[in-house]
Design an enzyme around this catalytic site. Structure first.
Site, PDB file in Angstrom:
ATOM      1  N   GLY A  28       0.829  -1.192   0.000  1.00 37.66           N
ATOM      2  CA  GLY A  28       0.000   0.000   0.000  1.00 37.66           C
ATOM      3  C   GLY A  28       0.859   1.235   0.000  1.00 37.66           C
ATOM      4  O   GLY A  28       2.079   1.174   0.129  1.00 37.66           O
ATOM      5  N   GLY A  45       0.853   5.550   1.217  1.00 37.20           N
ATOM      6  CA  GLY A  45       0.179   6.544   2.035  1.00 37.20           C
ATOM      7  C   GLY A  45       0.952   7.819   2.040  1.00 37.20           C
ATOM      8  O   GLY A  45       1.892   8.001   1.252  1.00 37.20           O
ATOM      9  N   GLY A  46       0.563   8.682   2.912  1.00 36.60           N
ATOM     10  CA  GLY A  46       1.178   9.996   2.969  1.00 36.60           C
ATOM     11  C   GLY A  46       2.677   9.902   3.168  1.00 36.60           C
ATOM     12  O   GLY A  46       3.430  10.735   2.688  1.00 36.60           O
ATOM     13  N   MET A  47       3.120   8.867   3.875  1.00 35.44           N
ATOM     14  CA  MET A  47       4.541   8.816   4.181  1.00 35.44           C
ATOM     15  C   MET A  47       5.348   7.990   3.200  1.00 35.44           C
ATOM     16  O   MET A  47       6.553   7.849   3.356  1.00 35.44           O
ATOM     17  CB  MET A  47       4.750   8.284   5.584  1.00 35.44           C
ATOM     18  CG  MET A  47       4.850   9.426   6.576  1.00 35.44           C
ATOM     19  SD  MET A  47       5.159   8.876   8.242  1.00 35.44           S
ATOM     20  CE  MET A  47       6.838   8.350   8.163  1.00 35.44           C
ATOM     21  N   GLY A  48       4.702   7.423   2.208  1.00 33.28           N
ATOM     22  CA  GLY A  48       5.483   6.650   1.259  1.00 33.28           C
ATOM     23  C   GLY A  48       4.770   5.361   0.893  1.00 33.28           C
ATOM     24  O   GLY A  48       3.568   5.238   1.077  1.00 33.28           O
ATOM     25  N   VAL A  82       4.709   1.034   0.980  1.00 33.42           N
ATOM     26  CA  VAL A  82       5.166  -0.138   1.714  1.00 33.42           C
ATOM     27  C   VAL A  82       5.083  -1.353   0.801  1.00 33.42           C
ATOM     28  O   VAL A  82       4.068  -1.567   0.131  1.00 33.42           O
ATOM     29  CB  VAL A  82       4.318  -0.377   2.978  1.00 33.42           C
ATOM     30  CG1 VAL A  82       4.855  -1.571   3.749  1.00 33.42           C
ATOM     31  CG2 VAL A  82       4.300   0.855   3.853  1.00 33.42           C
ATOM     32  N   LYS A 120       9.486  -0.190   3.750  1.00 32.00           N
ATOM     33  CA  LYS A 120       8.817   1.090   3.533  1.00 32.00           C
ATOM     34  C   LYS A 120       9.793   2.073   2.928  1.00 32.00           C
ATOM     35  O   LYS A 120      10.882   2.296   3.469  1.00 32.00           O
ATOM     36  CB  LYS A 120       8.313   1.612   4.880  1.00 32.00           C
ATOM     37  CG  LYS A 120       7.603   2.939   4.808  1.00 32.00           C
ATOM     38  CD  LYS A 120       6.999   3.266   6.166  1.00 32.00           C
ATOM     39  CE  LYS A 120       5.843   4.228   6.032  1.00 32.00           C
ATOM     40  NZ  LYS A 120       4.941   4.149   7.184  1.00 32.00           N
ATOM     41  N   ASP A 127       4.195   9.174  16.512  1.00 29.25           N
ATOM     42  CA  ASP A 127       3.166   9.062  15.476  1.00 29.25           C
ATOM     43  C   ASP A 127       2.225   7.908  15.810  1.00 29.25           C
ATOM     44  O   ASP A 127       1.959   7.048  14.990  1.00 29.25           O
ATOM     45  CB  ASP A 127       3.828   8.870  14.112  1.00 29.25           C
ATOM     46  CG  ASP A 127       2.892   9.259  12.964  1.00 29.25           C
ATOM     47  OD1 ASP A 127       1.863   9.921  13.239  1.00 29.25           O
ATOM     48  OD2 ASP A 127       3.186   8.894  11.816  1.00 29.25           O
TER      49      ASP A 127
END
Lengths: 950, 185
Positions: A95, A97-100, A102, A119, A211
């Site tokens: 998947g 997401g905002g952070m990169g 995976v 990731k 986080d």
């Protein structure tokens, strides 16, 4: 369309604007006012409204499609995948997401076929300093804990993008897991304790997660919590940069604003307290289904303003907005969920969510321990040390009853049977019901299956059927018909179906009068008086009861149980309207009659009535004595279990409870409950009364959660028997609201008080004592919420009605004066307050024992008003009379006693007797500061001490 | 690569090439963010969230003013529109090409039929609307594709919130008209 709707300035814009300001349902009113039907403008507006609504529906459909598109990633062309990263073979994308992104990956060539999650962080940021990055990741890779997904290694790929290799966890995010498994509140709390273990472990290793949010917390199929992305935020962090707070810092890793603490949002140094905060947000969401804050816009400025500037909603209040689905996912219903949250969990969450890091739990461990306390039913440390909470715990240690100083609010017990107090009512109802049942069942044996249509036939349906058929078939037998009408009416009364009872009893009375049949007339009068009693129409009822007594004396002047019964009916009305002396005389007369006739069961009932009367006027010793005599008489009459004994025991328990002898009352309640359950079963209205009374005693004892359970049980029973709109249901709601009140859940209490009041008004005369109690209680909760003017108006209305109905000498009238006085003083009207308190005291002095808490309360309130008026020498004798009551009742170290002592100290100081004042205040004020910090009289005591020491 | 912040600052002076660059950069960013949703299971699937996230990530706020911010949101909303329309178009093609209806599993609602066509229809209706009233079109872009509140949209457009509310209302009516006309044809 263009003729309907020209572009550019439009003369209709103004009305359109005003229309759009209004909610949908009010728009037509405005239209009717401004644009007459048939006018050209009206037609245009109508067409527009319609078209716009249709356009809105089309947008809704498109929005649905957008959601689906966003929720559903585009099918991936495997050629998009990088073949390897940092020596790991990329298997597939898990998947992004905002952070990169995976990937599921596997180390090539090391022989260990272990799948890992890899990731890669987006390349928008600056490249982190390689040295520091490597140093940090070595520390992180040493973290090993069952609840932490391990970080195996981290590196920077050939494009300069940092990547992380982590333990691959197959599981659901914590929120999805909890919902899918339908976890209860307790189970959710336990999950978060696992998370807390992981965080505590990391904190001991000097690592802050930064986080914590649902998407970073997975739960495996075995229910093991795994915290992901440990240290990632820290690793990616650029050097601290005060000019660019994290939310707006270019290239910084994106933190999820909903879970970010105020100090994170502001870019201030982040400590372990940030993880405590985020855990608080997460727990809040898991428990309530909503977040602590509502954002109306997603702009960073708005989010920052909300998180650092507004207080979170109380979880128990927020959950009511979350709706039935959230409650269902927690195997609960909204109201119950709100109640479970209110109190300890509210406090825990609000402490975790405090804005100032130092005001939160000192460590994640402390938060976890408090949650453990909650799970084990112990008081949590987060609990704000309010006087009431301390009082509750004080009481919980069984050191005697505590009355709150201030408002008198009343729970509704015993008198609420919906029937008279006399136990013979119970017997009579049972007889009547079974006679009707026999008749009806006999008549409808063949018909019943059709009527029932496969359902359970309710008593009410049976009665309706009986009424219709029986009464039409008996036109030529008026005597039988009238008797049946009477019986049916009586049964309806006992079921609380007053509007159905009235016409039947009316007609029975009319026919009996027309026939001149005295026997029929006697029973018709009795039945009608019962109804009037139940609905609180005391004047009419008393007239009927007196007519019955006169008729009885004329028909048969010789001593008889019927004569005694007629007397007790009149006495009951006298007692309800506070004419106690007269009532007691009449009860005693009836008692003598029954005793002389050797009717021990009737004698027992008379003692029972006397006991209730005496308890009502606070003559508890007399009530207890009468209660014991009632039990003895019933035992003489029939030794085994019977309803008479059960009722007498219930009354005795009530009297003991009233006196404050909770221990003895408890065992007597239990005995009565056991007998009633044996004879009447678990779901009988009388069982509900006992549960209710016992619940109210638990509340007085400060055992609030037990009180709640009992009241909820009684409420469920009553709803099952009577439906939702019965006055007994209202009584239970009222009593539950009182529990809320003492738990300081004022908004919850307000809702329940209002509902109770609505039901009382539906069933009872506008000035029935229960309506007035409901009004009084609602006013009290309004006062606690600071709505002083509303509270004042309601207290005044209650006072007027009680004066009229109960008279100027009734205990409850005194209570109304007392409560009004309390509000007036808070409004800064001490003169009027003093007058009201004096009225209350006068009434209490004639009605109550010298050490009754209500009397002490009112005297203390008077003294406080006098202090406000700067009349300390008048306050002093009042206090000297009162304070010993508190000291005797609670002991000298108790805050109630200290509160009274502090008032003495202030009065002495006001009178210039500083030396004495200091001696007293120096003892009392520290106790108050411990138990009632920040409260008005604590502060005033401290101020006086400070002034005197200068 | 030139940063979005730089482009944004350059586009202050009606610089057309800068505006094109801004649009295409935002398109890429949004398409990337919208591509997949891992890590976003907290319910914020809305376009507003994606745009804000992008804003926070790519714009150096210390260097831009509120006017630049307005620009950003105006272009981001338009870019979002195009990202979604393109995605919808590809999906429709898949549906036709595959000879079977695509079915999407949405977490809460269960199985439901995927109707990307409604986005395409909306896009065409918006095209028609933009020919007569570009401002109404922009209100729809900001409110619907950008997910902006009335207040935020008003700030971007430099009008009052009331005007936005009125325009939004009128735009819905006109869209309905355009959609009906298209269906009649």
């Amino acid at each position: 369309m263009s003729d309907v709707f020209p572009t550019g300035p439009d003369p209709l814009d103004d009305i359109l604007d005003r229309l759009l300001d209004l909610p949908q349902e009010d728009r037509h009113q405005l239209l009717d006012r401004e644009l007459p039907a048939g006018s050209e403008g009206r037609a245009r507006i109508e067409a527009l409204l319609k078209a716009s609504e249709a356009g809105g529906a089309a947008l809704d459909r498109a929005e649905q499609a957008v959601r689906q598109i966003l929720a559903h990633p585009e099918s991936e062309d495997s050629s998009d995948l990088p073949p390897t990263i940092g020596g790991f073979e990329i298997l597939r994308r898990l998947g992004s997401g905002g952070m990169g992104t995976v990937y599921l990956a596997r180390r090539r060539g090391d022989g260990l076929d272990r799948d890992v999650a890899l990731k890669v962080v987006g390349r928008t940021g600056e490249e982190p300093a390689r040295e520091r990055f490597r140093a940090e990741q070595r520390i992180l890779s040493r973290l090993e804990h069952p609840n932490v997904a391990r970080l195996y290694e981290a590196g920077i790929d050939e494009h300069g993008a940092p990547y992380f290799v982590m333990e691959y966890v197959d599981g659901l995010t914590i929120d999805d897991y909890a919902d899918q498994e339908g976890l209860t509140l307790e189970e959710r709390v336990r999950l978060v304790r696992q998370l807390a273990d992981a965080l505590a472990y990391a904190h001991r290793n000097l690592i802050v997660h930064r986080d914590v949010k649902p998407s970073n917390i997975l739960v495996t199929a075995d229910g093991i919590v795994k915290l992901l992305d440990f240290g990632v935020a820290k690793l990616l962090e650029a050097e601290p940069d005060r000019d660019h707070p994290p939310l707006t810092r270019p290239g910084a890793p994106l933190l999820t604003p909903e879970y970010a603490s105020p100090e994170q949002i502001r870019g201030e140094p982040v400590t372990t307290a940030a993880d405590v905060y985020a855990t608080g947000v997460l727990l809040y969401e898991l428990l309530t289904g909503v977040r602590p804050y509502e954002f109306t816009s997603r702009s960073p400025v708005h989010i920052e303003a909300v998180i650092s500037g507004t207080e979170p909603r109380r979880p128990s209040a927020a959950v009511t907005g979350a709706g039935a689905r959230a409650a269902e996912a927690r195997r609960s219903v909204p109201s119950k969920l709100a109640r479970s949250l209110s109190g300890d969990l509210d406090w825990v969450l609000l402490k975790a969510l405090r804005k100032e890091p130092e005001a939160r739990y000192g460590s994640i461990q402390e938060l976890s321990e408090d949650l453990d306390r909650y799970l084990r039913g112990q008081p949590v440390l987060a609990r704000r040390p309010t006087p009431w909470y301390r009082t509750r715990r004080f009481v919980g240690r069984n050191r005697g009853p505590v009355a709150a100083v201030g408002l008198i609010i009343a729970s509704l017990t015993l008198g609420l049977a919906g029937t008279r107090w006399q136990a013979d009512r119970a017997t009579r109802e049972a007889e009547q019901a079974s006679r009707v049942k026999e008749l009806v069942v006999g008549l409808f044996e063949g018909v019943a299956p059709d009527v029932a249509q496969g359902r359970q036939v309710t008593a009410l349906e049976l009665l309706e059927q009986g009424q219709r058929t029986l009464l039409t078939g008996l036109e030529d037998e008026p005597e039988v018909r009238t008797e049946l009408l009477n019986i049916l009416g009586g049964v309806y009364t006992s079921l609380g179906e007053y509007t159905r009872a009235e016409p039947l009893l009316d007609s029975a009375l009319a026919v009996a009068e027309a026939l001149g049949d005295e026997t029929l007339l006697l029973s018709a009068l009795a039945a009608m008086a019962d109804l009037r009693y139940a609905t609180g129409e005391y004047e009419e009822g008393e007239a009927l009861a007196r007519r019955r007594l006169d008729l009885q004396r004329r028909v048969d002047p010789d001593p008889s149980t019927a004569l005694a019964a007629a007397m007790t009916d009149v006495a009951t009305f006298l007692s309800s309207t506070a004419r106690y002396e007269e009532a007691e005389g009449l009860f005693l007369e009836a008692l003598e009659l029954d005793r002389a006739l050797g009717a021990a069961d009737k004698e027992g009932q008379d003692w029972n009535s006397l006991s209730i009367l005496r308890a009502r006027r606070s003559d508890y010793d007399g009530a207890i004595e009468a209660g014991r005599s009632a039990v003895a008489a019933h035992r003489r009459h029939a030794p085994g279990d019977n309803t008479g004994i059960a009722t007498a025991l219930a009354t005795l328990a009530w009297a003991l409870d009233g006196k404050g002898e909770f221990g003895s009352a408890d065992s007597v309640y239990q005995e009565a409950l056991a007998i009633r359950r044996r004879i009447l079963g678990d779901s009988h209205p009388h069982t509900a009364i006992l549960l209710n009374n016992l619940g109210s005693m638990r509340q007085k004892e400060g055992r609030l959660s037990e009180a709640r359970t009992l009241h909820e049980e009684a409420l469920a029973l009553r709803r099952g028997i009577f439906g939702n709109d019965h006055q007994d249901v209202a009584a239970s709601l009222n009593n539950l609201a009182i529990v809320d009140y003492y738990e300081q859940n004022y908004s919850g209490a307000e809702v329940a008080f209002r509902e109770a009041l609505r039901i009382f008004r539906l069933n009872l005369a506008a000035d029935h004592p229960n309506v007035l109690t409901g009004t009084n209680n609602l006013a009290a909760v309004l006062r606690e919420q600071g709505k002083l003017n509303d509270a004042e108006a309601l207290f005044r209305a209650t006072l007027d009605d009680r004066m009229r109905v109960l008279g100027p000498n009734h205990h409850d009238t005194g209570g109304a004066y007392n409560n009004l006085g309390g509000v007036l003083r808070l409004q800064g009207r001490p003169g009027e307050a003093a007058t009201a308190h004096r009225q209350a005291i006068e009434i209490f002095e004639t009605n109550l024992t010298a050490d009754h808490p209500d009397l002490a309360n009112s005297r203390l309130s008077l003294a406080r008003a006098l202090l406000d008026l700067d009349r300390p020498t008048e306050a002093l004798p009042v206090l000297e009379l009162t304070c010993p009551t508190y000291t005797t009742r609670f002991g000298p170290g108790h805050s109630s006693a200290a509160g009274c002592q502090a008032a003495i100290g202030l009065a002495l100081a006001g009178a210039g007797r500083d030396a004495e004042a200091r001696r007293i205040l120096e003892v009392a004020v520290p106790i108050l500061e411990e138990e009632q910090a920040g409260q008005e009289w604590t502060l005033r005591g401290r101020e006086a001490l400070n002034r005197m020491s200068r | 690569m030139e940063s979005v912040t730089e482009i944004l600052i350059r586009s202050r002076d009606r610089d057309e090439s800068a505006r094109d660059a801004l649009f295409s950069r935002l398109y890429d960013e949004l398409a990337r963010v919208a591509r997949s949703q891992l890590g976003r299971r907290d319910g914020t699937l809305e376009t507003a969230g994606l745009i804000n996230e992008t804003y926070i990530r790519v714009v150096d706020q210390g260097r831009v003013g509120w006017e630049d911010r307005s620009h950003f949101f105006a272009y981001a909303a338009r870019a979002m529109r195009h990202v979604l329309v393109d995605r919808a178009r590809r999906r429709t093609a898949q549906k036709r090409g595959g000879g079977q209806r695509a079915v999407t599993f949405t977490e809460r609602a269960g199985l439901s039929e995927d109707e990307p066509e409604s986005i395409l229809e909306l896009d065409e209706a918006l095209e028609a609307l933009s020919r007569t009233d570009p401002r109404l079109t922009q209100v729809v872009e900001l409110r619907f594709f950008g997910g902006l509140t009335e207040e935020d949209a008003a700030q971007v457009l430099g009008v009052s919130a009331r005007t936005v509310r009125r325009d939004w209302f009128k735009a819905k009516a006109l869209l309905h008209e355009a959609l009906t006309r298209a269906n009649d044809e």
